[in-house]
Design a protein around this motif. Structure first.
Motif, mmCIF file in Angstrom:
data_model
loop_
_atom_site.group_PDB
_atom_site.id
_atom_site.type_symbol
_atom_site.label_atom_id
_atom_site.label_comp_id
_atom_site.label_asym_id
_atom_site.label_seq_id
_atom_site.Cartn_x
_atom_site.Cartn_y
_atom_site.Cartn_z
ATOM 1 N N VAL A 108 0.831 -1.206 0.000
ATOM 2 C CA VAL A 108 0.000 0.000 0.000
ATOM 3 C C VAL A 108 0.869 1.260 0.000
ATOM 4 O O VAL A 108 0.507 2.274 -0.602
ATOM 5 C CB VAL A 108 -0.979 0.001 1.198
ATOM 6 C CG1 VAL A 108 -0.266 0.116 2.531
ATOM 7 C CG2 VAL A 108 -1.991 1.142 1.045
ATOM 8 N N SER A 109 2.021 1.192 0.627
ATOM 9 C CA SER A 109 2.935 2.339 0.626
ATOM 10 C C SER A 109 3.425 2.642 -0.778
ATOM 11 O O SER A 109 3.494 3.805 -1.188
ATOM 12 C CB SER A 109 4.124 2.068 1.550
ATOM 13 O OG SER A 109 3.703 1.887 2.882
ATOM 14 N N LYS A 110 3.770 1.610 -1.493
ATOM 15 C CA LYS A 110 4.219 1.793 -2.878
ATOM 16 C C LYS A 110 3.114 2.409 -3.728
ATOM 17 O O LYS A 110 3.355 3.320 -4.545
ATOM 18 C CB LYS A 110 4.645 0.451 -3.466
ATOM 19 C CG LYS A 110 5.153 0.550 -4.898
ATOM 20 C CD LYS A 110 5.545 -0.820 -5.462
ATOM 21 C CE LYS A 110 6.019 -0.684 -6.910
ATOM 22 N NZ LYS A 110 6.305 -2.001 -7.523
ATOM 23 N N LEU A 111 1.875 1.947 -3.513
ATOM 24 C CA LEU A 111 0.739 2.468 -4.262
ATOM 25 C C LEU A 111 0.544 3.960 -3.989
ATOM 26 O O LEU A 111 0.328 4.766 -4.908
ATOM 27 C CB LEU A 111 -0.527 1.697 -3.873
ATOM 28 C CG LEU A 111 -1.827 2.091 -4.587
ATOM 29 C CD1 LEU A 111 -1.720 1.820 -6.090
ATOM 30 C CD2 LEU A 111 -3.005 1.337 -3.980
ATOM 31 N N ILE A 112 0.665 4.356 -2.736
ATOM 32 C CA ILE A 112 0.496 5.760 -2.366
ATOM 33 C C ILE A 112 1.617 6.612 -2.950
ATOM 34 O O ILE A 112 1.387 7.705 -3.472
ATOM 35 C CB ILE A 112 0.443 5.907 -0.834
ATOM 36 C CG1 ILE A 112 -0.837 5.280 -0.286
ATOM 37 C CG2 ILE A 112 0.533 7.374 -0.431
ATOM 38 C CD1 ILE A 112 -0.875 5.173 1.222
ATOM 39 N N LEU A 113 2.854 6.115 -2.877
ATOM 40 C CA LEU A 113 3.990 6.867 -3.414
ATOM 41 C C LEU A 113 3.853 7.073 -4.921
ATOM 42 O O LEU A 113 4.243 8.112 -5.459
ATOM 43 C CB LEU A 113 5.299 6.142 -3.100
ATOM 44 C CG LEU A 113 5.784 6.225 -1.652
ATOM 45 C CD1 LEU A 113 6.906 5.216 -1.409
ATOM 46 C CD2 LEU A 113 6.268 7.639 -1.325
ATOM 47 N N GLU A 114 3.284 6.082 -5.604
ATOM 48 C CA GLU A 114 3.191 6.146 -7.066
ATOM 49 C C GLU A 114 1.953 6.900 -7.553
ATOM 50 O O GLU A 114 1.994 7.586 -8.581
ATOM 51 C CB GLU A 114 3.192 4.731 -7.648
ATOM 52 C CG GLU A 114 4.536 4.018 -7.502
ATOM 53 C CD GLU A 114 4.507 2.599 -8.035
ATOM 54 O OE1 GLU A 114 3.384 2.095 -8.341
ATOM 55 O OE2 GLU A 114 5.587 1.988 -8.156
#
Length: 396
Positions: A18-24
């Motif tokens: 989910v962190s990767k999704l938010i960063l992207e």
């Protein structure tokens, strides 16, 4: 910090997802929809490991702080509802929590005056009241100073996944900067309402957020991993630095001064005792900190008035962990330029709390020119800058 079980690893991997999704993309709507059953399963300690991994990935601190707010908002309920051990009231963490409560009380006092001020920006009485209240609030970051200089070094020694502290430290600095900005705008009367409202909003959000993250994530993990004797020592060091509002009920031991009479050290230009060396350093009107060739803090002086706070908790600490994340790269560049022999000195000067501070770094080398560390020397120089003409010895 704690055993990295397969179950925990699976949870952290989902959190990284989910962190990767938010960063992207900037949002996590699709993750929330697809993982309603997962969200309640997380535990507070998972986020210590998550943000350690995020820091190690090398993202910009501003992006990480935005990510932190969004991730912890998604998982707010399970973090809030996780049963925690309550610290004893007069313990280190208990005193920090009591001061957090006083901070919230003060924010509650500020809120109605701020709302009225937005409608009546020309109201002189509101100006004065807000200056008074925000000046009181400006005392609270003493708690952040205690965390940075007393608590963080112990966590760094104890936890392998300590890097989340860099995020918290950066939020501390945002709060300090915004409180100062609000007070300056009020005192000068030069208020841009949009900027002023944002500063105040950020202060409220960040101070409440830090309190929640301390009391629901950081402090419970500390209680399960750091010994009671270490916490007691930290409480005494916090007392010495000065908590902002509430002080623990402690009886401080008198400073231990060993008798070194007759234990002389030959310095080449004279012989003095170890006690005399200590007195000499502690009577110089400067802050001195020595970092060895391995980048470990070895020593600091204790003059009557220190410019920057220090406690014995920093001894043995990596120098890169003694500075906020936004400026640590500059310190690392200075040290490496000394180590390589490129430079021998770096000077900086800043205005702080109405004083003019000169900060100097000096490379330390042995008689063969080998790098042996760096000395940081800080001095308040307002009086020196104001000198004019001459004052000779006989004029005393």
């Amino acid at each position: 910090m704690s055993e990295f079980t397969n179950t925990k690893q699976a949870r952290v991997e989902k959190l990284l997802e989910v962190s990767k999704l938010i960063l992207e993309t900037g949002n996590a709507h699709s993750f929330i929809v697809d993982n309603k059953d997962f969200i309640p399963t997380v535990i507070p300690a998972d986020f210590i490991t998550l943000f350690d991994e995020i820091i190690k990935q090398g993202h910009k601190m501003e992006d990480i702080k935005v990510l932190t707010n969004k991730v912890l908002n998604i998982f707010h309920v399970p973090i809030r509802d996780f049963v925690r051990v309550e610290p004893k009231p007069d313990s280190f963490l208990g005193v920090l929590e009591q001061n957090n409560h006083e901070m919230e009380v003060l924010l509650d006092k500020i809120r109605p005056f701020f709302k009225q001020f937005v409608k009546e920006t020309d109201n002189t009485d509101l100006h004065k009241k807000l200056i008074e209240l925000f000046t009181q609030l400006e005392v609270f970051p003493k708690q952040y100073t205690i965390k940075e200089n007393v608590l963080f070094p112990i966590i760094e020694e104890t936890w392998p996944d300590y890097r989340c502290l860099q995020i918290m430290w950066s939020f501390h600095d945002d709060i300090r900067r915004n409180i100062k900005s609000v007070i300056t705008q009020l005192q000068e009367g030069n208020i841009d309402l949009k900027i002023f409202n944002k500063c105040v909003g950020d202060i409220f959000f960040n101070m409440h957020a830090i309190k929640f993250r301390e009391e629901r994530i950081l402090f419970p993990c500390i209680l399960s991993t750091i010994s009671e004797s270490q916490l007691e020592k930290m409480n005494r060091e916090g007392f010495e630095l000065g908590y902002p509002f509430i002080q623990p009920n402690l009886k401080m031991d008198k400073e231990f001064k060993p008798d070194y009479e007759g234990n002389l050290v030959n310095l080449g230009t004279g012989k003095v005792s170890i006690e005399q060396i200590k007195l000499i350093f502690n009577h110089l009107p400067v802050d001195i900190t020595f970092v060895d060739e391995n980048n470990k803090v070895c020593y600091f002086s204790t003059p009557p008035k220190r410019i920057f706070p220090r406690t014995t908790a920093i001894i043995g600490r990596e120098v890169s962990n003694c500075h906020p994340p936004e400026s640590v790269h500059v310190v690392e560049q200075i040290v490496e330029s000394f180590r390589s022999g490129e430079k021998d000195q770096a000077d900086f000067w800043i205005k702080m709390r109405g004083e003019y501070i000169l900060i100097q770094y000096f490379a330390v080398r042995d008689e063969n020119g080998n790098y042996k560390g760096v000395i940081e020397v800080s001095q308040e120089i307002s009086g020196i800058k104001a000198l004019e003409g001459e004052k000779r010895l006989l004029d005393w």
